[in-house]
Scaffold this active site. Structure first.
Site, PDB file in Angstrom:
ATOM      1  N   TRP A   1      24.927  64.256  30.006  1.00 49.03           N
ATOM      2  CA  TRP A   1      23.791  64.379  29.090  1.00 49.03           C
ATOM      3  C   TRP A   1      24.071  63.617  27.810  1.00 49.03           C
ATOM      4  CZ3 TRP A   1      20.249  66.494  32.036  1.00 49.03           C
ATOM      5  CH2 TRP A   1      20.583  67.508  32.934  1.00 49.03           C
TER       6      TRP A   1
ATOM      7  N   ARG B   1      35.771  58.607  24.290  1.00 48.75           N
ATOM      8  CA  ARG B   1      35.984  57.933  25.584  1.00 48.75           C
ATOM      9  C   ARG B   1      36.051  56.417  25.477  1.00 48.75           C
ATOM     10  NH1 ARG B   1      30.463  57.833  28.760  1.00 48.75           N
ATOM     11  NH2 ARG B   1      31.889  56.947  30.273  1.00 48.75           N
TER      12      ARG B   1
ATOM     13  N   HIS C   1      19.793  56.403  34.404  1.00 52.56           N
ATOM     14  CA  HIS C   1      20.791  57.350  33.893  1.00 52.56           C
ATOM     15  C   HIS C   1      20.409  57.826  32.492  1.00 52.56           C
ATOM     16  CE1 HIS C   1      24.831  59.178  34.132  1.00 52.56           C
ATOM     17  NE2 HIS C   1      24.715  59.143  32.820  1.00 52.56           N
TER      18      HIS C   1
ATOM     19  N   ASP D   1      19.793  61.504  31.128  1.00 55.79           N
ATOM     20  CA  ASP D   1      20.682  61.993  30.064  1.00 55.79           C
ATOM     21  C   ASP D   1      19.889  62.478  28.854  1.00 55.79           C
ATOM     22  OD1 ASP D   1      23.304  61.815  30.940  1.00 55.79           O
ATOM     23  OD2 ASP D   1      23.749  59.924  29.916  1.00 55.79           O
TER      24      ASP D   1
ATOM     25  N   HIS E   1      32.376  70.197  27.180  1.00 54.18           N
ATOM     26  CA  HIS E   1      31.612  68.981  27.482  1.00 54.18           C
ATOM     27  C   HIS E   1      31.410  68.776  28.989  1.00 54.18           C
ATOM     28  CE1 HIS E   1      30.077  64.945  26.503  1.00 54.18           C
ATOM     29  NE2 HIS E   1      30.637  64.591  27.649  1.00 54.18           N
TER      30      HIS E   1
ATOM     31  N   HIS F   1      24.045  68.179  25.481  1.00 53.38           N
ATOM     32  CA  HIS F   1      25.341  68.852  25.339  1.00 53.38           C
ATOM     33  C   HIS F   1      25.305  69.933  24.257  1.00 53.38           C
ATOM     34  CE1 HIS F   1      27.935  66.748  28.125  1.00 53.38           C
ATOM     35  NE2 HIS F   1      27.352  65.607  27.795  1.00 53.38           N
TER      36      HIS F   1
ATOM     37  N   HIS G   1      25.398  62.523  37.241  1.00 50.41           N
ATOM     38  CA  HIS G   1      26.855  62.529  37.049  1.00 50.41           C
ATOM     39  C   HIS G   1      27.583  62.963  38.317  1.00 50.41           C
ATOM     40  CE1 HIS G   1      27.689  61.795  32.631  1.00 50.41           C
ATOM     41  NE2 HIS G   1      26.394  61.646  32.749  1.00 50.41           N
TER      42      HIS G   1
ATOM     43  N   ASP H   1      32.555  62.542  24.331  1.00 49.63           N
ATOM     44  CA  ASP H   1      31.879  61.239  24.407  1.00 49.63           C
ATOM     45  C   ASP H   1      32.306  60.328  23.259  1.00 49.63           C
ATOM     46  OD1 ASP H   1      30.419  61.356  26.756  1.00 49.63           O
ATOM     47  OD2 ASP H   1      28.709  62.342  25.815  1.00 49.63           O
TER      48      ASP H   1
ATOM     49  N   HIS I   1      33.946  62.188  33.233  1.00 47.62           N
ATOM     50  CA  HIS I   1      32.614  62.734  32.945  1.00 47.62           C
ATOM     51  C   HIS I   1      31.729  62.856  34.182  1.00 47.62           C
ATOM     52  CE1 HIS I   1      32.909  62.151  28.428  1.00 47.62           C
ATOM     53  NE2 HIS I   1      33.963  61.492  28.877  1.00 47.62           N
TER      54      HIS I   1
ATOM     55  N   ASP J   1      28.235  68.027  31.609  1.00 49.19           N
ATOM     56  CA  ASP J   1      28.028  66.813  32.409  1.00 49.19           C
ATOM     57  C   ASP J   1      27.904  67.080  33.905  1.00 49.19           C
ATOM     58  OD1 ASP J   1      27.773  64.798  30.553  1.00 49.19           O
ATOM     59  OD2 ASP J   1      29.906  64.273  30.521  1.00 49.19           O
TER      60      ASP J   1
HETATM   61  N1  DCM Z   1      28.417  57.368  34.396  1.00 47.47           N
HETATM   62  C1  DCM Z   1      28.250  58.077  35.568  1.00 47.47           C
HETATM   63  N2  DCM Z   1      28.699  57.577  36.742  1.00 47.47           N
HETATM   64  C2  DCM Z   1      29.299  56.380  36.783  1.00 47.47           C
HETATM   65  C3  DCM Z   1      29.464  55.631  35.605  1.00 47.47           C
HETATM   66  C4  DCM Z   1      28.999  56.149  34.406  1.00 47.47           C
HETATM   67  O1  DCM Z   1      27.705  59.185  35.543  1.00 47.47           O
HETATM   68  N3  DCM Z   1      29.741  55.926  37.926  1.00 47.47           N
HETATM   69  C5  DCM Z   1      27.903  57.937  33.139  1.00 47.47           C
HETATM   70  C6  DCM Z   1      28.896  58.079  32.030  1.00 47.47           C
HETATM   71  C7  DCM Z   1      28.037  57.925  30.803  1.00 47.47           C
HETATM   72  C8  DCM Z   1      26.945  56.975  31.229  1.00 47.47           C
HETATM   73  O2  DCM Z   1      26.913  57.056  32.668  1.00 47.47           O
HETATM   74  O3  DCM Z   1      27.421  59.184  30.505  1.00 47.47           O
HETATM   75  C9  DCM Z   1      27.163  55.542  30.776  1.00 47.47           C
HETATM   76  O4  DCM Z   1      28.430  55.152  31.235  1.00 47.47           O
HETATM   77  P1  DCM Z   1      29.095  53.754  30.837  1.00 47.47           P
HETATM   78  O5  DCM Z   1      29.054  53.713  29.343  1.00 47.47           O
HETATM   79  O6  DCM Z   1      30.484  53.855  31.395  1.00 47.47           O
HETATM   80  O7  DCM Z   1      28.249  52.726  31.490  1.00 47.47           O
HETATM   81 ZN    ZN Z   2      29.988  62.939  28.997  1.00 45.07          ZN
END
Ligand code: DCM
Ligand code: ZN
Ligand code: DCM
Length: 273
Positions: free
Chosen positions: A1, A48, A150, A154, A117, A6, A127, A45, A60, A121
């Site tokens: 999210w 990361r 996404h 989110d 967190h 969150h 996710h 977040d 996540h 997620d």
């Molecule tokens: N994310 C996800 N699954 C993935 C890659 C990323 O759920 N395979 C999520 C993590 C973050 C958002 O997507 O909340 C954006 O990720 P990023 O900044 O790594 O592109």
């Molecule tokens: Zn997260």
């Protein structure tokens, strides 16, 4: 999210944890206000993308290698990356650190922040899905804005649901959390939250518990997130009919995450000493 989701999950959890959990975590997190959980909900977040926090970036989510909408499913051995980990292994790891009273307090505070967190997620359906990196690679529009799927799940759906947050996530999240708390206690979620939302919750088996939550969220990818598959949604406007079906799902997932976070924190704190 996104941050708003969150923070809402954390406020809901604050409404359900026991008094002893509240005072224990207020001390550990060094915050004696009602925001002690909400105030740390987005910390994971914020770190990361930093150099020291990079190792947590795969914690996540879990990339289920299923095939929505034909087949949904999460398999721990297949889907949790052996080196990078996933949200299920991360929840086990940080739960055990929070339970370990031999660790320094700063480590246990950090573990608490990750648990707060990641329980959020794991309830975001995308996710728990591999397709297009959890929907990050699927281009859509939402109320005319070009976004990826996404981001819509989110952030956009939840923020539209409450009528916009006008750059003030905390007060808007608190209000939504209090409304969802009433729905859980005596409204539309009362029956199901009492009978089913904590089924399978077992503090002695965090992997099985978290996997159960992941499987449940992942099933929503087939029914609600990608009901006609990934190709069919590419380029679509999601702010109208799609939103009407998705919003109740976002709302219930946020409510469940907050309720389960409270139960998980109670189980951890009550088993100490
Ligand atoms: N994310 C996800 N699954 C993935 C890659 C990323 O759920 N395979 C999520 C993590 C973050 C958002 O997507 O909340 C954006 O990720 P990023 O900044 O790594 O592109
Ligand atoms: Zn997260
Ligand atoms: N923190 C930590 N180790 C680091 C950096 C931060 O344990 N290398 C933890 C300690 C505090 C919290 O982060 O509990 C402070 O977070 P913030 O800087 O977001 O207030």
């Amino acid at each position: 999210w996104g941050g708003f989701g969150h923070i809402t999950v954390a406020y809901i959890a604050s409404n359900f944890v026991s008094d002893s959990t509240t005072s224990y975590l207020q001390t550990l997190l060094r915050n004696d206000t009602g925001d002690y959980l909400a105030g740390v909900a987005t910390w994971a977040d914020s770190i990361r993308y930093t150099k020291w926090g990079r190792f947590t970036s795969g914690f996540h989510f879990i990339d289920a290698h299923d095939n929505p909408p034909t087949y949904c499913g999460v398999d721990y051995d297949r889907d949790c990356k052996k080196e990078a980990g996933c949200v299920v292994s991360a929840l086990q790891n940080y739960t055990s650190q929070l339970l370990d009273t031999e660790l320094p307090l700063w480590r246990r505070a950090q573990a608490a922040k990750f648990v707060i967190h990641f329980i959020g997620d794991i309830h975001q359906p995308l996710h728990t899905e591999d397709v297009a990196r959890g929907g990050n690679g699927i281009h859509v529009t939402f109320e005319g804005k070009e976004l990826n799927l996404h981001h819509v799940w989110d952030t956009s759906i939840a923020e539209k649901l409450v009528g916009g947050i006008r750059r003030k996530p905390y007060p808007f999240a608190k209000k939504w959390a209090d409304e969802l708390t009433e729905e859980i206690k005596s409204g539309k979620y009362a029956a199901e939250s009492k009978s089913g939302w904590l089924r399978g919750t077992n503090i002695t088996d965090p992997i099985a518990t978290a996997l159960g939550w992941a499987v449940e969220g992942n099933a929503l990818v087939c029914t609600t997130v990608l009901p006609e598959g990934a190709e069919a949604i590419e380029g679509q406007e999601l702010g109208t009919d799609y939103y009407e079906k998705a919003a109740p799902v976002v709302e219930e997932q946020v409510a469940k995450a907050g309720f389960r976070l409270a139960a998980w924190l109670d189980l951890i704190i009550s088993s100490l000493k």
